[in-house]
Scaffold this active site. Structure first.
Site, PDB file in Angstrom:
ATOM      1  N   LYS A  34       0.832  -1.205   0.000  1.00 29.37           N
ATOM      2  CA  LYS A  34       0.000   0.000   0.000  1.00 29.37           C
ATOM      3  C   LYS A  34       0.872   1.263   0.000  1.00 29.37           C
ATOM      4  CE  LYS A  34      -3.193   2.928   0.529  1.00 29.37           C
ATOM      5  NZ  LYS A  34      -4.248   3.188  -0.421  1.00 29.37           N
ATOM      6  N   CYS A  62      -3.847  10.737   1.287  1.00 25.31           N
ATOM      7  CA  CYS A  62      -3.104   9.488   1.072  1.00 25.31           C
ATOM      8  C   CYS A  62      -1.702   9.749   0.550  1.00 25.31           C
ATOM      9  CB  CYS A  62      -3.869   8.631   0.076  1.00 25.31           C
ATOM     10  SG  CYS A  62      -5.600   8.509   0.492  1.00 25.31           S
TER      11      CYS A  62
END
Ligand code: SAJ
Length: 418
Positions: free
Chosen positions: A202, A256
């Site tokens: 991720k 993010c």
């Protein structure tokens, strides 16, 4: 099968709705009482294509409940924020609180999945020890996995279903159990691995994008100095079958890409040199944009600047870490008047915000496009000719069609074009 989802934000809520739409019993938990109240009254806290329809369909099936308290279930999904603290380190307090909250409800055979983006080893070193407090034998009576969300705001629901999914278990059985859970709505491939790999995958994905954007931003600064058009150059370079340079812009926002690389830097500060540099380059962009605006209006007395776009990127309503806000703050430090307009942001979050395009362009000396909303791409500036006091347009996203604007007296500036 019953799933309890902790954290009803941009990921937890759509996941809850998708599980419920596939016939699972779902209990959504959030510590924000106002949010629970809203959801219980069938009101969505944010906009996302398709979400409203999905919510309406699910409500009819009566398989979904919301409350600030967890309940017993077969599976628990933790999908809470992991912001940066003031030293750019991951603040895991929400993950820890969620883990402690579910402990009294955990039973033999349960599965706990952490979906939040976290620094490597969080599952092994933070989550698992907390869940051990239940007394259940980890990996035999209680199964634990990490499975990162990888979906893009704006196309979230489609990507949640169609994207491949990574699942990292603390053992094979945990990974298998999590895969069986997600198969209820995931149509993409499910790849099983261990927890640390899943955590790193991720972070690597978002860091790759951050570094690529930093490269594009660096190229744009070089283009301004060396006098070539960065947009044409990138488009030509991307004709190469193995090149895909992203786009420069006023900076990297959102919750993010501007955040996750720091989770790697935190763990490996001596090795993450390129990653740190990329963060620095991207964080510098709002300063460069503000400086360029100042130069454009340099000769104008009491200049008025109109900023178009408050969200962190086009066609979303999310203003978290938005470069537009940073540009606005920087402009407030110099003697100019600033107004900002964003049709996607209903709430008045800033004093400088106005309600219409008409209003933001009134008496302007420079209109700056900061966000590439589709609506902005379609603006016919000729219609607003008389709103402008000085006809300057600065497009930081290569967003507008500037054809014919020069004939009407507009000076069009672009990022990456001298
Ligand atoms: N941006 C540029 N140039 C580009 C692309 C983006 O300046 O060429 C800027 C955007 O304007 C925005 C920021 O970067 O300010 C981030 O936007 P984004 O569209 O790149 O990404 P996010 O933050 O909306 O979503 C990302 C996605 N990650 C990847 O594509 C690797 C998404 O798949 C993740 O699920 C999401 O982060 C997340 O939640 O981690």
């Amino acid at each position: 099968m019953k799933v309890c989802i902790l954290g009803l934000g941009y990921i937890g809520l759509p996941s809850a709705l998708l599980f419920a739409s596939r016939g699972l019993e779902v209990h959504g938990v959030d510590i924000d009482m106002e949010l629970i109240h809203k959801l219980s009254n069938q009101l969505l806290p944010f906009r996302e294509p398709g979400l409203e329809e999905l919510f309406a369909n699910v409500i009819e099936t009566e398989t979904l409940t919301f409350s600030p308290e967890p309940c017993t279930a077969d599976a628990f999904i933790i999908s809470v924020p992991t912001p940066l603290d003031k030293d750019n380190r991951a603040d895991l307090s929400f993950v820890k609180t969620a883990a402690k909250m579910i402990c009294p409800f955990l039973q033999k055979g349960n599965l706990v999945v952490l979906e939040s983006t976290v620094p490597p080893k969080t599952v092994d070193e933070v989550l698992t020890p907390l869940l051990s407090a239940t007394g259940l034998v980890i990996g035999e009576e209680l199964f634990i996995a990490h499975s990162p969300e990888r979906v893009i705001p704006g196309d979230l629901l489609r990507e949640m279903v169609e994207n491949d999914r990574i699942i990292g278990g603390i053992n094979e059985e945990s990974a298998e159990k999590a895969a069986n859970l997600y198969r209820h709505f995931v149509k993409g491939k499910i790849h099983l691995t261990d927890a640390i790999t899943s955590e790193m995958v991720k972070l690597m994905e978002n860091t790759y994008r951050d570094v690529n954007i930093a490269l594009a931003n660096e190229f744009s600064l070089i283009a301004e100095k060396e006098k070539f058009n960065i947009w044409e150059a990138i488009s030509l370079a991307n004709q190469h079958p193995r090149v895909n340079i992203l786009s420069p812009g006023p900076g990297v926002g959102g919750h993010c890409i501007a955040v996750d690389p720091w989770f790697i830097i935190e763990k490996a500060p001596d090795h993450a040199r390129l990653i740190r540099k990329a963060r620095f380059i991207n964080d510098r962009m709002p300063y460069f944009i503000a400086e360029k605006i100042a130069k454009i209006v340099n000769q104008i007395p009491d200049p008025v600047i109109s900023l178009l776009g408050l969200t962190y990127k086009g066609d979303v309503d999310d203003i978290r870490e938005s470069p537009s806000i940073k540009v606005l703050q920087l402009l407030k430090e110099i003697p100019v008047s600033v107004k900002v307009f964003d049709p996607n942001v209903d709430k008045k979050v800033l004093d400088e915000q106005v309600d219409s395009l008409e209003e933001v362009l009134k008496d302007t000396d420079c209109c700056v496009i900061l966000t590439n909303h589709t609506l902005f791409k379609e603006i016919d500036f000729k219609k607003y000719l008389n709103n402008f006091r000085t006809k300057n347009i600065f497009d930081t996203r290569n967003s507008i069609n500037s054809c014919g604007l020069a004939e009407d007296g507009f000076a069009v500036y672009q990022l990456g074009v001298s």
